[in-house]
Design a protein around this motif. Structure first.
Motif, PDB file in Angstrom:
ATOM      1  N   PRO A  31       8.353  11.413  -4.495  1.00  0.00           N
ATOM      2  CA  PRO A  31       8.290   9.775  -4.980  1.00  0.00           C
ATOM      3  C   PRO A  31       6.944   9.441  -4.751  1.00  0.00           C
ATOM      4  N   THR A  32       6.139   9.740  -4.964  1.00  0.00           N
ATOM      5  CA  THR A  32       4.663   9.168  -4.483  1.00  0.00           C
ATOM      6  C   THR A  32       4.428   7.667  -4.554  1.00  0.00           C
ATOM      7  N   GLN A  33       4.939   7.289  -5.617  1.00  0.00           N
ATOM      8  CA  GLN A  33       4.487   5.841  -5.888  1.00  0.00           C
ATOM      9  C   GLN A  33       5.405   4.977  -4.950  1.00  0.00           C
ATOM     10  N   MET A  34       6.833   5.333  -4.710  1.00  0.00           N
ATOM     11  CA  MET A  34       7.581   4.725  -3.827  1.00  0.00           C
ATOM     12  C   MET A  34       7.040   4.748  -2.483  1.00  0.00           C
ATOM     13  N   ALA A  35       6.690   5.982  -1.997  1.00  0.00           N
ATOM     14  CA  ALA A  35       5.857   6.046  -0.856  1.00  0.00           C
ATOM     15  C   ALA A  35       4.845   4.906  -0.653  1.00  0.00           C
ATOM     16  N   ALA A  36       3.797   5.004  -1.626  1.00  0.00           N
ATOM     17  CA  ALA A  36       2.551   4.211  -1.371  1.00  0.00           C
ATOM     18  C   ALA A  36       2.995   2.899  -1.452  1.00  0.00           C
ATOM     19  N   ALA A  37       4.041   2.348  -2.139  1.00  0.00           N
ATOM     20  CA  ALA A  37       4.389   0.856  -2.042  1.00  0.00           C
ATOM     21  C   ALA A  37       4.849   0.408  -0.885  1.00  0.00           C
ATOM     22  N   ASN A  38       5.576   1.215   0.187  1.00  0.00           N
ATOM     23  CA  ASN A  38       6.121   0.883   1.027  1.00  0.00           C
ATOM     24  C   ASN A  38       5.045   1.342   2.650  1.00  0.00           C
ATOM     25  N   GLN A  39       3.695   1.091   2.201  1.00  0.00           N
ATOM     26  CA  GLN A  39       2.876   1.193   3.366  1.00  0.00           C
ATOM     27  C   GLN A  39       2.804   0.152   4.117  1.00  0.00           C
ATOM     28  N   PRO A  40       3.009  -0.007   5.501  1.00  0.00           N
ATOM     29  CA  PRO A  40       3.017  -1.063   6.368  1.00  0.00           C
ATOM     30  C   PRO A  40       1.682  -1.068   7.113  1.00  0.00           C
ATOM     31  N   PRO A  41       1.208  -2.558   7.278  1.00  0.00           N
ATOM     32  CA  PRO A  41      -0.198  -2.581   8.057  1.00  0.00           C
ATOM     33  C   PRO A  41      -0.287  -1.832   9.382  1.00  0.00           C
ATOM     34  N   LEU A  42      -1.357  -1.192   9.674  1.00  0.00           N
ATOM     35  CA  LEU A  42      -1.617  -0.627  10.897  1.00  0.00           C
ATOM     36  C   LEU A  42      -2.403  -1.665  11.703  1.00  0.00           C
ATOM     37  N   PRO A  43      -2.046  -1.371  13.344  1.00  0.00           N
ATOM     38  CA  PRO A  43      -2.581  -2.307  14.072  1.00  0.00           C
ATOM     39  C   PRO A  43      -4.199  -1.842  13.983  1.00  0.00           C
ATOM     40  N   PRO A  44      -4.863  -2.768  14.691  1.00  0.00           N
ATOM     41  CA  PRO A  44      -6.495  -2.404  14.825  1.00  0.00           C
ATOM     42  C   PRO A  44      -7.039  -1.294  15.472  1.00  0.00           C
ATOM     43  N   ALA A  45      -6.257  -0.978  16.436  1.00  0.00           N
ATOM     44  CA  ALA A  45      -6.574   0.430  17.154  1.00  0.00           C
ATOM     45  C   ALA A  45      -6.406   1.677  16.601  1.00  0.00           C
ATOM     46  N   ALA A  46      -5.535   1.581  15.319  1.00  0.00           N
ATOM     47  CA  ALA A  46      -5.147   2.863  14.585  1.00  0.00           C
ATOM     48  C   ALA A  46      -6.625   3.578  14.256  1.00  0.00           C
ATOM     49  N   GLU A  47      -6.637   4.815  14.199  1.00  0.00           N
ATOM     50  CA  GLU A  47      -7.788   5.715  13.680  1.00  0.00           C
ATOM     51  C   GLU A  47      -7.412   6.461  12.628  1.00  0.00           C
ATOM     52  N   ARG A  48      -8.064   6.494  11.502  1.00  0.00           N
ATOM     53  CA  ARG A  48      -8.108   7.075  10.220  1.00  0.00           C
ATOM     54  C   ARG A  48      -8.509   8.621  10.572  1.00  0.00           C
ATOM     55  N   LEU A  49      -7.979   9.576  10.064  1.00  0.00           N
ATOM     56  CA  LEU A  49      -8.234  11.024  10.158  1.00  0.00           C
ATOM     57  C   LEU A  49      -8.507  11.404   8.674  1.00  0.00           C
ATOM     58  N   GLU A  50      -9.254  12.463   8.578  1.00  0.00           N
ATOM     59  CA  GLU A  50      -9.324  13.273   7.226  1.00  0.00           C
ATOM     60  C   GLU A  50      -9.433  14.916   7.557  1.00  0.00           C
TER      61      GLU A  50
END
Length: 269
Positions: A31-50
């Motif tokens: 259920p990809t849409q359900m997962a996207a809807a429950n996305q919490p805010p991250l702290p400023p120190a969080a690092e995005r990876l790819e």
């Protein structure tokens, strides 16, 4: 005549239900849409990876905490309605002194592509190999629900310091039969994930935590794993917890801490 009409209506209704279950199984399982809807805010120190997969899809992840020479990296794989941010935040809350990494599954925004059991399993190796290029520190793989299959697959194909399976199932096919006993799931299920085959005869130190009141992954679906795992260092059932309220249960959090401590002690020897 009315009897044959009744039989025809029942047959058509059953056939329709089976077709709907077959056609929409991917949406129900992922259920990809359900997962996207429950996305919490991250702290400023969080690092995005790819990470880019071999077929050109982009997997987006998040890193919380900082690398440590003395503590293993915690690599989390969430349930089918989880997103990577929620997984990372939860694990970081339990283990604030550890580096925690989680990736959005393929097809779970902002990762690209389409989700499938086969893709999720293969992507776990891509993620692990990418992280190992950065450092050679020990990794503890932690899988929640369907993520337990992904984590088990990773531990089967790569060397990890520990494996934590939370509400795992013996196989996706057996679980599908549990919930859709009226349908020929063995013929229709396109997504295969046989966790019991992945953990069998594997030496990886493994912890298993089960919810006693789980109705989504019933506890008896985890039972066959106990005898299959040769190095089961922690086997805990939280009797009064269900599938979704397990994570706030004090006994669950204590079991998670105990498992990680055992893995850490073994890795430091």
């Amino acid at each position: 005549m009315w009897f044959f009409t009744l039989i025809l209506c029942v047959t058509l209704l059953y056939t329709g239900m089976v077709l709907i279950a077959a056609l929409f199984q991917t949406k129900m399982l992922f259920p990809t849409q359900m997962a996207a809807a429950n996305q919490p805010p991250l702290p400023p120190a969080a690092e995005r990876l790819e990470v880019t997969t071999r077929d050109g899809n982009r997997l987006i992840g998040v890193r919380l905490g900082f690398p440590s020479n003395s503590k293993p990296l915690l690599l989390g794989f969430g349930g089918n309605a989880w997103n990577a941010d929620a997984v990372a935040l939860y694990l970081h809350g339990l283990f604030p002194d550890h580096e925690v990494i989680a990736f959005h599954y393929r097809g779970y925004s902002p990762s690209t592509g389409g989700p499938s059991a086969k893709a999720l399993l293969a992507d776990s190796l891509t993620i692990f190999d990418h992280l190992k290029q950065e450092h050679s520190r020990p990794v503890i793989a932690i899988g929640f629900s369907i993520g337990s299959g992904v984590a088990a697959y990773l531990a089967h194909h790569r060397s990890v310091s520990g494996l934590i399976l939370v509400t795992p199932f013996d196989s996706l096919n057996a679980l599908a039969k549990e919930h859709f006993s009226w349908a020929p799931t063995g013929l229709l299920l396109r997504h295969q994930m046989a966790v019991i085959d992945l953990v069998k005869d594997q030496p990886t130190p493994t912890a298993m935590i089960v919810a006693g009141r789980d109705t989504i992954v019933p506890a008896h679906r985890s039972t066959p794993l106990r005898s299959a795992i040769p190095n089961l260092i922690l086997n805990r059932t939280i009797a009064d917890a269900g599938h979704n309220d397990l994570y706030d249960h004090p006994a669950f959090m204590a079991a998670m801490g105990e498992a990680v401590a055992v893995f850490e002690a073994a890795a430091s020897r």
